[in-house]
Design a protein around this motif. Sequence first.
Motif, mmCIF file in Angstrom:
data_model
loop_
_atom_site.group_PDB
_atom_site.id
_atom_site.type_symbol
_atom_site.label_atom_id
_atom_site.label_comp_id
_atom_site.label_asym_id
_atom_site.label_seq_id
_atom_site.Cartn_x
_atom_site.Cartn_y
_atom_site.Cartn_z
ATOM 1 N N PRO A 142 0.785 -1.238 0.000
ATOM 2 C CA PRO A 142 0.000 0.000 0.000
ATOM 3 C C PRO A 142 0.817 1.288 0.000
ATOM 4 O O PRO A 142 0.416 2.287 -0.605
ATOM 5 N N GLN A 143 1.996 1.288 0.653
ATOM 6 C CA GLN A 143 2.746 2.539 0.764
ATOM 7 C C GLN A 143 3.698 2.802 -0.393
ATOM 8 O O GLN A 143 4.060 3.951 -0.651
ATOM 9 N N PHE A 150 14.425 1.947 -13.435
ATOM 10 C CA PHE A 150 13.844 1.479 -12.178
ATOM 11 C C PHE A 150 12.959 2.590 -11.640
ATOM 12 O O PHE A 150 13.424 3.707 -11.399
ATOM 13 N N LEU A 151 11.665 2.290 -11.477
ATOM 14 C CA LEU A 151 10.678 3.269 -11.024
ATOM 15 C C LEU A 151 10.231 2.956 -9.605
ATOM 16 O O LEU A 151 9.992 1.797 -9.253
ATOM 17 N N ILE A 152 10.111 4.016 -8.811
ATOM 18 C CA ILE A 152 9.573 3.915 -7.455
ATOM 19 C C ILE A 152 8.402 4.892 -7.349
ATOM 20 O O ILE A 152 8.517 6.048 -7.768
ATOM 21 N N GLU A 153 7.287 4.434 -6.806
ATOM 22 C CA GLU A 153 6.157 5.332 -6.522
ATOM 23 C C GLU A 153 5.863 5.294 -5.030
ATOM 24 O O GLU A 153 5.629 4.216 -4.460
ATOM 25 N N TRP A 154 5.871 6.478 -4.396
ATOM 26 C CA TRP A 154 5.585 6.547 -2.968
ATOM 27 C C TRP A 154 4.150 6.996 -2.752
ATOM 28 O O TRP A 154 3.696 7.985 -3.329
ATOM 29 N N ARG A 155 3.414 6.231 -1.917
ATOM 30 C CA ARG A 155 2.008 6.521 -1.650
ATOM 31 C C ARG A 155 1.751 6.892 -0.200
ATOM 32 O O ARG A 155 0.745 7.524 0.114
#
Length: 412
Positions: free
Chosen positions: A186-187, A396-401
């Motif tokens: 989730p995060q 390399f992709l990072i998504e912060w939620r």
Amino acid sequence: MAEGESKRDKARMDRSEGFGERLLGVLLDRAHEMPPQLIAPLIAEGVAQVGGREVSILLQDYGQEFLVPLPGRGLLVGEPEAIGDSAAGTAFLRMTPVEVARTDGVRVYLPLLDGSDEVGVMALTLGSVDDDDRRLLRRLAGLVADMLVTKHAYTDRFFQARRRQPMSLAAEMQWSLLPPLSMSVPQVEVAGILEPAYDIAGDSIDYALNDDILHASVIDAMGHGLDAATMATVAVGAYRHARRAGISLAEKYAFMDQAIAEQFGPDHFVTAQMMDLNIVTGRLKWVNAGHPAPLLIRNHEVARQLGGPATLPVGLGGPPPKVSEYTLRRGDRVLCYTDGLIEERGRGGEQFGEERLIACVNRIELTGEGLRATALLLSHTLKWERGATSDDATLFLIEWRGGTADHLAVLE
């Protein structure tokens, strides 16, 4: 609570075995000692129990362009299906079931998720589908994914099914070293792509989610072929060893630097981007050892570079690095990439460059796709615009939620 009350409460609980529990339970019980070659007929039999037929297991190929059928007794083996243009591909990219009406019933495509890593898709045909079917099939697909991931360690058949062309020894080493190329909680979510898939050598990625910290690294070993793959293997091993020791980013850099220098001498080096992201606060820390600066994507466009002081690549005896920091906003994405992505010569002979990369990112971000779909679409677009890939090219992709996942630990 008195012992008598506890026994009465337990007696009132319905512990009888329903149809769905029995089906999943039998599959789980059988899977423990099941030889890999019998997984296919076991899956086909399980689907038949719910009235399904024409079962196919489709696995993502190494080039991440097609879903290829897994051969096996009881399985329907057809042609590979394009990830970007098929019902199976839609189920895979969006991680959600897809139903296609046919004259003989409904063809259902279910994503096979091991945790959040996308293994592939299970396809089957039913005469009709209701909510009870959907619930049971979703859980069945989850169990099938776990079975495939567990059994793949015991056999080469799943690896062989995913290959659509010969693979170099260097690439074989790199693929065996990689973590899952996608992960979602989730995060935070991550997604990675490595090209050329069948001839990758010096590029690699690694990550681990330890409590509230996502540790991630993108690595690019100098050179090509087996020498580069060997150096990348040592670099990733050193990074993991340092990470598991719980030391700081600066100390990880020093440990990797020493490992590469001692093993390969002063004329060899590895560039690296090492990051720690607090998935609760969004605080991002990184050390850039000779890499292109990551790109911050906000509101579906590149907002800025995540610059800061860079240090020497590992292996060259650089001074202690300075750690850069930045606080992300919810929904922000960070794109890390190796220089092969922008230094490739385009179809007209000119260097592809960072400006064209940013233009591609902005164009694809406007589609509003999920992170995994964005990574694949970006990779496919870059391959088409740049032409043949002559050097390793990794993104390399990072998504912060943000938020919390505590609700997942509560049974209601």
